[in-house]
Design a protein around this motif. Structure first.
Motif, PDB file in Angstrom:
ATOM      1  N   TYR A  87       0.833  -1.196   0.000  1.00 41.54           N
ATOM      2  CA  TYR A  87       0.000   0.000   0.000  1.00 41.54           C
ATOM      3  C   TYR A  87       0.873   1.254   0.000  1.00 41.54           C
ATOM      4  N   PRO A  88       0.403   2.320  -0.645  1.00 35.98           N
ATOM      5  CA  PRO A  88       1.176   3.563  -0.629  1.00 35.98           C
ATOM      6  C   PRO A  88       1.160   4.196   0.763  1.00 35.98           C
ATOM      7  N   LEU A  89       2.233   4.889   1.090  1.00 36.13           N
ATOM      8  CA  LEU A  89       2.318   5.592   2.369  1.00 36.13           C
ATOM      9  C   LEU A  89       1.773   7.014   2.290  1.00 36.13           C
ATOM     10  N   PHE A  90       1.449   7.483   1.077  1.00 35.60           N
ATOM     11  CA  PHE A  90       0.946   8.841   0.906  1.00 35.60           C
ATOM     12  C   PHE A  90      -0.514   8.940   1.318  1.00 35.60           C
ATOM     13  N   HIS A  91      -0.825  10.046   1.970  1.00 40.68           N
ATOM     14  CA  HIS A  91      -2.204  10.309   2.376  1.00 40.68           C
ATOM     15  C   HIS A  91      -2.546  11.750   2.006  1.00 40.68           C
ATOM     16  N   LYS A  92      -3.709  11.942   1.434  1.00 40.85           N
ATOM     17  CA  LYS A  92      -4.158  13.287   1.062  1.00 40.85           C
ATOM     18  C   LYS A  92      -4.544  14.039   2.327  1.00 40.85           C
ATOM     19  N   VAL A  93      -4.072  15.259   2.438  1.00 36.81           N
ATOM     20  CA  VAL A  93      -4.401  16.095   3.591  1.00 36.81           C
ATOM     21  C   VAL A  93      -5.854  16.548   3.472  1.00 36.81           C
ATOM     22  N   ALA A  94      -6.571  16.497   4.585  1.00 34.58           N
ATOM     23  CA  ALA A  94      -7.949  17.002   4.640  1.00 34.58           C
ATOM     24  C   ALA A  94      -7.908  18.440   5.147  1.00 34.58           C
ATOM     25  N   TYR A  95      -8.741  19.290   4.578  1.00 39.12           N
ATOM     26  CA  TYR A  95      -8.766  20.704   4.960  1.00 39.12           C
ATOM     27  C   TYR A  95     -10.112  21.021   5.592  1.00 39.12           C
ATOM     28  N   ARG A  96     -10.073  21.409   6.880  1.00 39.09           N
ATOM     29  CA  ARG A  96     -11.302  21.760   7.588  1.00 39.09           C
ATOM     30  C   ARG A  96     -10.955  22.613   8.797  1.00 39.09           C
ATOM     31  N   ASP A  97     -11.902  23.379   9.233  1.00 36.77           N
ATOM     32  CA  ASP A  97     -11.678  24.264  10.377  1.00 36.77           C
ATOM     33  C   ASP A  97     -12.163  23.666  11.693  1.00 36.77           C
ATOM     34  N   GLU A  98     -13.117  22.749  11.634  1.00 39.90           N
ATOM     35  CA  GLU A  98     -13.615  22.157  12.870  1.00 39.90           C
ATOM     36  C   GLU A  98     -12.695  21.017  13.322  1.00 39.90           C
ATOM     37  N   LYS A  99     -12.573  20.858  14.635  1.00 42.38           N
ATOM     38  CA  LYS A  99     -11.741  19.796  15.205  1.00 42.38           C
ATOM     39  C   LYS A  99     -12.614  18.602  15.558  1.00 42.38           C
ATOM     40  N   ILE A 100     -12.020  17.418  15.483  1.00 39.03           N
ATOM     41  CA  ILE A 100     -12.750  16.219  15.887  1.00 39.03           C
ATOM     42  C   ILE A 100     -12.779  16.157  17.415  1.00 39.03           C
ATOM     43  N   ALA A 101     -13.692  15.386  17.955  1.00 39.07           N
ATOM     44  CA  ALA A 101     -13.891  15.321  19.405  1.00 39.07           C
ATOM     45  C   ALA A 101     -12.636  14.846  20.146  1.00 39.07           C
ATOM     46  N   ASP A 102     -11.953  13.837  19.616  1.00 41.23           N
ATOM     47  CA  ASP A 102     -10.770  13.312  20.321  1.00 41.23           C
ATOM     48  C   ASP A 102      -9.467  13.822  19.702  1.00 41.23           C
ATOM     49  N   PHE A 103      -9.469  15.098  19.317  1.00 37.39           N
ATOM     50  CA  PHE A 103      -8.330  15.735  18.650  1.00 37.39           C
ATOM     51  C   PHE A 103      -6.999  15.442  19.347  1.00 37.39           C
ATOM     52  N   TRP A 104      -6.931  15.637  20.649  1.00 36.78           N
ATOM     53  CA  TRP A 104      -5.660  15.488  21.367  1.00 36.78           C
ATOM     54  C   TRP A 104      -5.274  14.031  21.596  1.00 36.78           C
ATOM     55  N   ARG A 105      -6.191  13.094  21.400  1.00 36.10           N
ATOM     56  CA  ARG A 105      -5.858  11.674  21.562  1.00 36.10           C
ATOM     57  C   ARG A 105      -5.542  10.996  20.243  1.00 36.10           C
ATOM     58  N   ASN A 106      -5.584  11.737  19.150  1.00 32.06           N
ATOM     59  CA  ASN A 106      -5.338  11.168  17.824  1.00 32.06           C
ATOM     60  C   ASN A 106      -4.172  11.919  17.160  1.00 32.06           C
ATOM     61  N   PRO A 107      -2.928  11.497  17.424  1.00 32.32           N
ATOM     62  CA  PRO A 107      -1.784  12.235  16.873  1.00 32.32           C
ATOM     63  C   PRO A 107      -1.729  12.208  15.340  1.00 32.32           C
ATOM     64  N   PHE A 108      -2.290  11.205  14.704  1.00 33.92           N
ATOM     65  CA  PHE A 108      -2.295  11.143  13.245  1.00 33.92           C
ATOM     66  C   PHE A 108      -3.065  12.327  12.658  1.00 33.92           C
ATOM     67  N   TYR A 109      -4.085  12.781  13.388  1.00 34.96           N
ATOM     68  CA  TYR A 109      -4.899  13.910  12.942  1.00 34.96           C
ATOM     69  C   TYR A 109      -4.035  15.152  12.722  1.00 34.96           C
ATOM     70  N   LEU A 110      -3.001  15.325  13.550  1.00 34.77           N
ATOM     71  CA  LEU A 110      -2.126  16.494  13.431  1.00 34.77           C
ATOM     72  C   LEU A 110      -1.365  16.496  12.111  1.00 34.77           C
ATOM     73  N   PHE A 111      -1.131  15.337  11.527  1.00 31.74           N
ATOM     74  CA  PHE A 111      -0.420  15.232  10.260  1.00 31.74           C
ATOM     75  C   PHE A 111      -1.353  15.179   9.055  1.00 31.74           C
ATOM     76  N   ALA A 112      -2.605  14.850   9.286  1.00 27.42           N
ATOM     77  CA  ALA A 112      -3.520  14.584   8.180  1.00 27.42           C
ATOM     78  C   ALA A 112      -4.521  15.699   7.907  1.00 27.42           C
ATOM     79  N   VAL A 113      -4.567  16.721   8.770  1.00 21.33           N
ATOM     80  CA  VAL A 113      -5.587  17.752   8.631  1.00 21.33           C
ATOM     81  C   VAL A 113      -4.940  19.134   8.779  1.00 21.33           C
ATOM     82  N   LYS A 114      -5.362  20.068   7.927  1.00 23.78           N
ATOM     83  CA  LYS A 114      -4.928  21.461   8.019  1.00 23.78           C
ATOM     84  C   LYS A 114      -6.152  22.357   7.929  1.00 23.78           C
ATOM     85  N   LYS A 115      -5.997  23.605   8.343  1.00 25.34           N
ATOM     86  CA  LYS A 115      -7.092  24.571   8.264  1.00 25.34           C
ATOM     87  C   LYS A 115      -7.534  24.766   6.817  1.00 25.34           C
ATOM     88  N   ALA A 116      -8.797  25.061   6.609  1.00 27.36           N
ATOM     89  CA  ALA A 116      -9.390  25.192   5.273  1.00 27.36           C
ATOM     90  C   ALA A 116      -8.702  26.268   4.434  1.00 27.36           C
TER      91      ALA A 116
END
Length: 143
Positions: A27-56
């Motif tokens: 499988y490829p290691l590349f992941h498309k970044v998601a762009y959104r302004d709202e944070k998920i509920a468990d933002f601080w417990r999901n470190p992958f989210y910090l790499f996979a999401v940026k502000k809109a």
């Protein structure tokens, strides 16, 4: 930088950019970044989210990211608090290089020569401005 830079197009089919999830398929290691302004509920417990999401506001980048294990890297520099993990570019990892429309012509020849000595399979292109359409076009360069 006003057309003076370059773009490296990697070959994502190279083993460096892939991981084996099972013995049958990789499988490829590349992941498309998601762009959104709202944070998920468990933002601080999901470190992958910090790499996979940026502000809109950054959505114009259409960015992709890759995450590898530090143990897969060739060099580690820095202190134990701020380590930088570096991976060497290997033959076959670079598919092509696109030089900007204002890249120095003398430097292009020298850079192509150096890159061919590293990996003769790399393709070379240059961005050109089409004055009729005001669009940037990619033109192949002969060696």
């Amino acid at each position: 930088s006003e057309g003076k830079g370059f773009v490296i197009e990697y070959d994502v089919k190279h083993p460096f950019f892939r991981t084996a999830k099972d013995a049958v398929k990789d499988y490829p290691l590349f992941h498309k970044v998601a762009y959104r302004d709202e944070k998920i509920a468990d933002f601080w417990r999901n470190p992958f989210y910090l790499f996979a999401v940026k502000k809109a506001d950054w959505s114009f980048e259409n960015e992709w990211r890759m995450i590898k294990k530090g143990t897969d890297c060739d060099h580690v520099e820095g202190t134990s608090n701020e380590e930088l993990f570096l991976c060497d570019v290997k033959t076959g990892m670079i598919h092509s290089i696109i030089f900007g429309y204002s890249y120095n012509e003398t430097a292009i020849k020298k850079d192509i020569e150096n890159m061919i000595s590293f990996d003769p399979t790399i393709q070379f292109n240059q961005a050109k401005i089409n004055l009729n359409t005001d669009r940037i076009e990619i033109m192949g360069l002969s060696r």
